[in-house]
Design a protein around this motif. Structure first.
Motif, PDB file in Angstrom:
ATOM      1  N   SER A   1       1.252   7.421   8.675  1.00  0.00           N
ATOM      2  CA  SER A   1       1.313   7.035   7.184  1.00  0.00           C
ATOM      3  C   SER A   1       0.979   6.145   6.910  1.00  0.00           C
ATOM      4  N   ARG A   2       0.873   5.849   5.499  1.00  0.00           N
ATOM      5  CA  ARG A   2       0.977   4.190   4.727  1.00  0.00           C
ATOM      6  C   ARG A   2       1.504   4.788   3.568  1.00  0.00           C
ATOM      7  N   GLU A   3       1.647   6.025   2.874  1.00  0.00           N
ATOM      8  CA  GLU A   3       1.641   6.636   1.357  1.00  0.00           C
ATOM      9  C   GLU A   3       2.947   6.746   1.489  1.00  0.00           C
ATOM     10  N   TRP A   4       3.435   6.712   0.607  1.00  0.00           N
ATOM     11  CA  TRP A   4       4.411   6.730   0.310  1.00  0.00           C
ATOM     12  C   TRP A   4       5.048   8.094  -1.495  1.00  0.00           C
ATOM     13  N   VAL A   5       4.313   9.591  -0.919  1.00  0.00           N
ATOM     14  CA  VAL A   5       4.996  10.314  -2.793  1.00  0.00           C
ATOM     15  C   VAL A   5       6.128  11.203  -1.847  1.00  0.00           C
TER      16      VAL A   5
ATOM     17  N   PHE B   1       5.125  11.142   3.000  1.00  0.00           N
ATOM     18  CA  PHE B   1       5.291  10.044   2.964  1.00  0.00           C
ATOM     19  C   PHE B   1       5.052   9.244   4.497  1.00  0.00           C
TER      20      PHE B   1
ATOM     21  N   ASP C   1       3.391   1.193   7.135  1.00  0.00           N
ATOM     22  CA  ASP C   1       3.493  -0.345   6.242  1.00  0.00           C
ATOM     23  C   ASP C   1       4.685  -0.959   5.996  1.00  0.00           C
TER      24      ASP C   1
ATOM     25  N   SER D   1      -0.085  -1.094  -4.293  1.00  0.00           N
ATOM     26  CA  SER D   1      -0.356   0.100  -3.465  1.00  0.00           C
ATOM     27  C   SER D   1      -1.653  -0.141  -2.516  1.00  0.00           C
TER      28      SER D   1
ATOM     29  N   ALA E   1      -2.632  -1.585   1.656  1.00  0.00           N
ATOM     30  CA  ALA E   1      -3.038  -1.716   2.661  1.00  0.00           C
ATOM     31  C   ALA E   1      -2.157  -2.492   3.552  1.00  0.00           C
TER      32      ALA E   1
END
Length: 363
Positions: free
Chosen positions: A106-110, A119, A123, A302, A304
Motif C-alpha cells: 500500500s502507498r497510503e498512510w492514514v 498504512f 512508497d 500525496s 505516488a
C-alpha cells in the motif's frame, strides 16, 4: 740416591679391571664416551602429549581472558540485535492487526484514527532505496579517487592536513547538512536540475516528478547532500586499507617498469577492494538511516512515487520523524515502529550482502 733410570710402563688400550683404565673411569675409552653422548643427544625429548605428539601448548592467562572477553562481546551484540528485532515485532503487531491495507504494497498512510488505520510502506521503501543508492553512486567514485590520491600521489606535507579535513566532514551534525542543503545548495543546484530535466527528461530518472525542481525539495538535491555526508566514511576506510598494501608488492611492480597508475591499478586497488566495499556499505548504512537532513530537504507529497530523481516524498526514517506527534498512542506509534522494522531488516540484508561479496572476493 740411586742413579738407576726410571722407566714408565706404557698403558694398554685394552680392557682394565681396576678403576683407572685408559680414557676414563672403569676403563671406558674416549671413543665410547663420545658415541654414548652423541646417541643421547640424538634422541628426541619425550613428549607429554598423547601418542608421542607435539608437546602440550600452555595458554597464558591473558590469552584466556582476552578470548573470553571477545567471545562474550560477540554474544552480547548478537543478543542485543535479536532483542531489538523482538521489540520491534512486539510493538508493531497490535498496529498491523488493525491495518486495513496491505502493509508491504500500500502507498497510503492514514493512522489518525486507530479504528480505521490504513498504512503501507511501499512508497517509503522506494524513496529510501532510491535516495540512498543515488548518494552511494555519487560518493563511491569520488571517495575512491580521494583515497588513491592520498595514498599514492599526494606529497607528504599535504596528505595529513587533507586527511584531517575529510575526516572532519564526518563530525558535522546532520542537521547542519540539512540546513546547508535547503538554504544554500538547493538554490545553487537548481539550474543543473532544470537542464537535466529538459535534456534527459525522456529517461525515467530525470522525468518530471512529484516534487518542485525549482524549489529544491527533491530526491536529486537530497541525494547529493547525502553523498557529501557519507563521503568521509567511505574515504577514511578505503584510505586505511590502501595504506596497508605490502610495500614489497609495490616495489616489485615498480621494478618491473610499471608506472604509478599501473601500480595503483594492479596492486593497490586489488589489495584494498574488500575494504573499499566494506566502507561503501558503511556509508550506505548511514544513508539508509539518515533522518534530519532528509527531514529538512525532502518535501512530502500525496502523489505516488514514480522513480524519478525529481520526486518528493519521505524516507522511512524521515517519516518516523514526521510522525512524532502520534507517539503518545501505542497503536499509532506501532505503525511507525512497523516501518522501522522494515528499515531494520533492510539494513541487516545490506550488511549480509556486503559480507557475502567480501567473502567471495577473498575466495
Amino acid at each position: 740416591m740411586s742413579d738407576a733410570p726410571i722407566t714408565s710402563a706404557s698403558r694398554s688400550p685394552g680392557s682394565a679391571t681396576s678403576g683407572a683404565g685408559v680414557g676414563g673411569p672403569n676403563g671406558i675409552t674416549e671413543d665410547t664416551i663420545t658415541s654414548t653422548k652423541a646417541s643421547e643427544i640424538e634422541q628426541p625429548p619425550k613428549s607429554d602429549g598423547p601418542a608421542g605428539g607435539n608437546p602440550k601448548t600452555v595458554t597464558r592467562p591473558g590469552d584466556r581472558i582476552f578470548s573470553s572477553l571477545a567471545s562474550g562481546s560477540a554474544i552480547f551484540i548478537t543478543v542485543v540485535i535479536a532483542a531489538i528485532g523482538a521489540f520491534l515485532i512486539w510493538r508493531a503487531v497490535p498496529a498491523l492487526s488493525r491495518n486495513q491495507a496491505n502493509f508491504l504494497t500500500s502507498r497510503e498512510w492514514v493512522t489518525q484514527d486507530i479504528n480505521a488505520m490504513a498504512f503501507g510502506v511501499l512508497d517509503l521503501f522506494q524513496v529510501t532505496v532510491l535516495v540512498s543508492l543515488f548518494a552511494l553512486v555519487l560518493a563511491m567514485p569520488i571517495a575512491l579517487g580521494i583515497a588513491i590520491f592520498l595514498t599514492s600521489y599526494s606529497p607528504k606535507w599535504l596528505t595529513r592536513p587533507l586527511s584531517y579535513t575529510i575526516d572532519l566532514l564526518a563530525a558535522v551534525p546532520s542537521i547542519v547538512y540539512g540546513l546547508w542543503g535547503l538554504l544554500v545548495f538547493a538554490p545553487a543546484i537548481t539550474p543543473v536540475a532544470v537542464w537535466l530535466n529538459d535534456t534527459l527528461g525522456w529517461f525515467p530518472l530525470f522525468a518530471d516528478g512529484s516534487g518542485s525542481i525549482t524549489g529544491g525539495g527533491t530526491i536529486f538535491t537530497a541525494g547529493i547532500v547525502l553523498a557529501v555526508m557519507i563521503l568521509p566514511v567511505i574515504t577514511a576506510v578505503t584510505r586505511e586499507v590502501f595504506i596497508q598494501t605490502p610495500r614489497s608488492q609495490i616495489e616489485a611492480a615498480l621494478a618491473l617498469g610499471a608506472t604509478r597508475w599501473e601500480v595503483v591499478r594492479t596492486t593497490v586497488i586489488p589489495f584494498g577492494k574488500s575494504g573499499y566495499i566494506s566502507g561503501s556499505m558503511l556509508g550506505l548504512g548511514r544513508a539508509l538511516g539518515e533522518t534530519m537532513a532528509l527531514y529538512l530537504i525532502l518535501r512530502t507529497t500525496s502523489q505516488a512515487f514514480g522513480w524519478s530523481l525529481f520526486d518528493g516524498g519521505s524516507t522511512i526514517a524521515s517519516k518516523i520523524a514526521l510522525g512524532y506527534a502520534e507517539f503518545n498512542n501505542d497503536i499509532q506509534a506501532g505503525a511507525y515502529i512497523a516501518a522501522g522494522l522494515v528499515l531494520f531488516v533492510l539494513t541487516f540484508v545490506v550488511n549480509a550482502a556486503a559480507r557475502a561479496v567480501i567473502a567471495g572476493k577473498k575466495d
